[in-house]
Scaffold this motif. Sequence first.
Motif, PDB file in Angstrom:
ATOM      1  N   ARG A 344       3.655   2.001   7.007  1.00 39.40           N
ATOM      2  CA  ARG A 344       2.638   1.487   8.190  1.00 39.40           C
ATOM      3  C   ARG A 344       3.307   0.275   8.934  1.00 39.40           C
ATOM      4  O   ARG A 344       3.224   0.269  10.110  1.00 39.40           O
ATOM      5  CB  ARG A 344       1.420   1.114   7.430  1.00 39.40           C
ATOM      6  CG  ARG A 344       0.386   0.536   8.111  1.00 39.40           C
ATOM      7  CD  ARG A 344      -0.654  -0.217   7.160  1.00 39.40           C
ATOM      8  NE  ARG A 344      -1.994  -0.727   8.030  1.00 39.40           N
ATOM      9  CZ  ARG A 344      -2.913   0.126   8.477  1.00 39.40           C
ATOM     10  NH1 ARG A 344      -2.863   1.104   8.317  1.00 39.40           N
ATOM     11  NH2 ARG A 344      -3.703  -0.870   9.070  1.00 39.40           N
ATOM     12  N   HIS A 345       4.038  -0.492   8.334  1.00 38.13           N
ATOM     13  CA  HIS A 345       4.691  -1.757   8.802  1.00 38.13           C
ATOM     14  C   HIS A 345       5.251  -1.158   9.825  1.00 38.13           C
ATOM     15  O   HIS A 345       5.527  -1.720  11.227  1.00 38.13           O
ATOM     16  CB  HIS A 345       5.135  -2.457   8.059  1.00 38.13           C
ATOM     17  CG  HIS A 345       5.924  -3.733   8.543  1.00 38.13           C
ATOM     18  ND1 HIS A 345       7.283  -3.729   8.919  1.00 38.13           N
ATOM     19  CD2 HIS A 345       5.704  -4.889   9.050  1.00 38.13           C
ATOM     20  CE1 HIS A 345       7.718  -4.588   9.577  1.00 38.13           C
ATOM     21  NE2 HIS A 345       6.888  -5.582   9.357  1.00 38.13           N
ATOM     22  N   GLN A 348       3.960   0.628  13.200  1.00 37.18           N
ATOM     23  CA  GLN A 348       3.127  -0.551  13.800  1.00 37.18           C
ATOM     24  C   GLN A 348       4.044  -1.408  14.762  1.00 37.18           C
ATOM     25  O   GLN A 348       3.782  -2.111  15.786  1.00 37.18           O
ATOM     26  CB  GLN A 348       2.054  -1.243  13.040  1.00 37.18           C
ATOM     27  CG  GLN A 348       1.050  -0.790  12.506  1.00 37.18           C
ATOM     28  CD  GLN A 348       0.232  -1.603  11.840  1.00 37.18           C
ATOM     29  OE1 GLN A 348       0.618  -2.555  11.529  1.00 37.18           O
ATOM     30  NE2 GLN A 348      -1.042  -1.289  11.615  1.00 37.18           N
ATOM     31  N   HIS A 349       5.392  -1.798  14.425  1.00 36.89           N
ATOM     32  CA  HIS A 349       6.123  -2.704  15.020  1.00 36.89           C
ATOM     33  C   HIS A 349       7.274  -2.146  15.982  1.00 36.89           C
ATOM     34  O   HIS A 349       8.119  -2.684  16.748  1.00 36.89           O
ATOM     35  CB  HIS A 349       6.913  -3.569  13.865  1.00 36.89           C
ATOM     36  CG  HIS A 349       5.864  -4.733  13.349  1.00 36.89           C
ATOM     37  ND1 HIS A 349       4.773  -4.302  12.629  1.00 36.89           N
ATOM     38  CD2 HIS A 349       5.564  -5.949  13.733  1.00 36.89           C
ATOM     39  CE1 HIS A 349       4.091  -5.252  12.231  1.00 36.89           C
ATOM     40  NE2 HIS A 349       4.592  -6.472  12.948  1.00 36.89           N
TER      41      HIS A 349
END
Length: 498
Positions: A344-345, A348-349
Amino acid sequence: MLRKIRQTLAIVFFAMVTLLFLDFTGTLHVWFGWMAEIQFLPALLALNIGVVVFLLLLTLLFGRIYCSIICPLGVFQDVVSWISGKRKGKKHRFAYSPALTWLRYAVLVLFVIACIAGINSFVALLAPYSSYGRMASNLFAPLWQWGNNVLAYLAERVGSYAFYETEVWIKSLPTFILALITFVVIGVLAWRNGRTYCNTVCPVGTLLGVVSRFSLYRPVIDVEQCKNCRLCAKKCKSACIDLEKHQIDYSRCVACMDCLDACKHGAIHYENRFRQERETNTGNSKEASDSSRRSFLTLATTLTVGSVLKAQEKKVDGGLAPIIDKKKPERRTPILPPGAGDKRHFAQHCTACQLCVTECPNGVLRPSANLTTFMQPQMSYERGYCRPECMRCAEVCPTGAISLNTLADKVSTQVGHAVFVKELCVVQRDGVSCGNCARHCPTGSIQMVAENPDDPESPRYPVVNVETCIGCGACENLCPSRPYSAIYVEGHERQRLV
């Protein structure tokens, strides 16, 4: 003068950012890696508030300087447009056109929704820095590497080893095709109409255009001196000068200063928008011009000093991993780069700019072909393995999607674990002794164990300690089994420390 200053800065930025994607040695990032970090979207995703505020203030002061100097995709369009303008009779080929406001803001809204919803393929498709990164990494870098190989061949013939040969290969066919399509579409738009992409599609351009409406310094048309010759409008690659109303659409103006250079009557000036009247005598006009020049020189000085202050030490891997022809195994969970944290991290980045893919010295990273993570980097070990002494991907990542502080963090991060497939092992298949995976495991997580402890002649097979294995892929890469390794790495959705 202002135009020449702008062009000089743009050329420097464009050349250095491009070389970041072409440089397979990693040496340029010591001095110029910060140029990737001050790109708008990477800085925003990295929550680098200082850079974001700096870029917004820069726009509020001088207009869309970011688009005409810092953004590599914007400068790329200028280069294409300049080449097109060199054709006979095509030097003054632009004309004013009304802004497609509905399209610009629709794309911006969709872009913001995609960022919030985590639709990263759409975000990476529209982000200007990522779009240029794909083109540089997939189209320009192979040409650069082929040129390097030619020089290496010629140098070797005369007994010099100033250059070394590097392998050129397509890391992802879908990404290569998309990069080619992006190159053609943006190239054609720039060839025909200059900054069409910037002012109709690019979400960063639209956002900065909103801020640019209120910029302190901007080109201003002096109605009294204007002769309606239209030279300024014909030179405006943003198609934002409306001479019928003697107005400039500052949301689309990229502060390229071409109009100032084109005007033969001194009717366009770059000045403070709050000035109620403009001095007409020669001395005062010169003073206003000098003031504008000082503003640009201040910007140039700031950026130059920033390059010195932002330069950081960088460790470079001492050698390239061996290249072994293998086929990629079917992994249930993709392997994320060490320091990605979790799925997820990372999603998103990461902007899928391909900088880490280009810079990986071991050939481990390549763009994903999965639609949900399209173009974002994943690890695979057919051509090399993730060396414990290398953390270049984290060093060059401009968004913080890959974050490692020290090599100790790198070697203690578990990105996956090794899985042994007995049927593929050369010990089982060919009846020979091996142990290659155990010998090269940097963490000692693989031990060779006899199938029958009571028989001294019993074949020995690898046993994996999944608690200490970090998933570096040395075992998979160096396994002699062909075409698939008898031991491979299965990824983890959430990385952990061992």
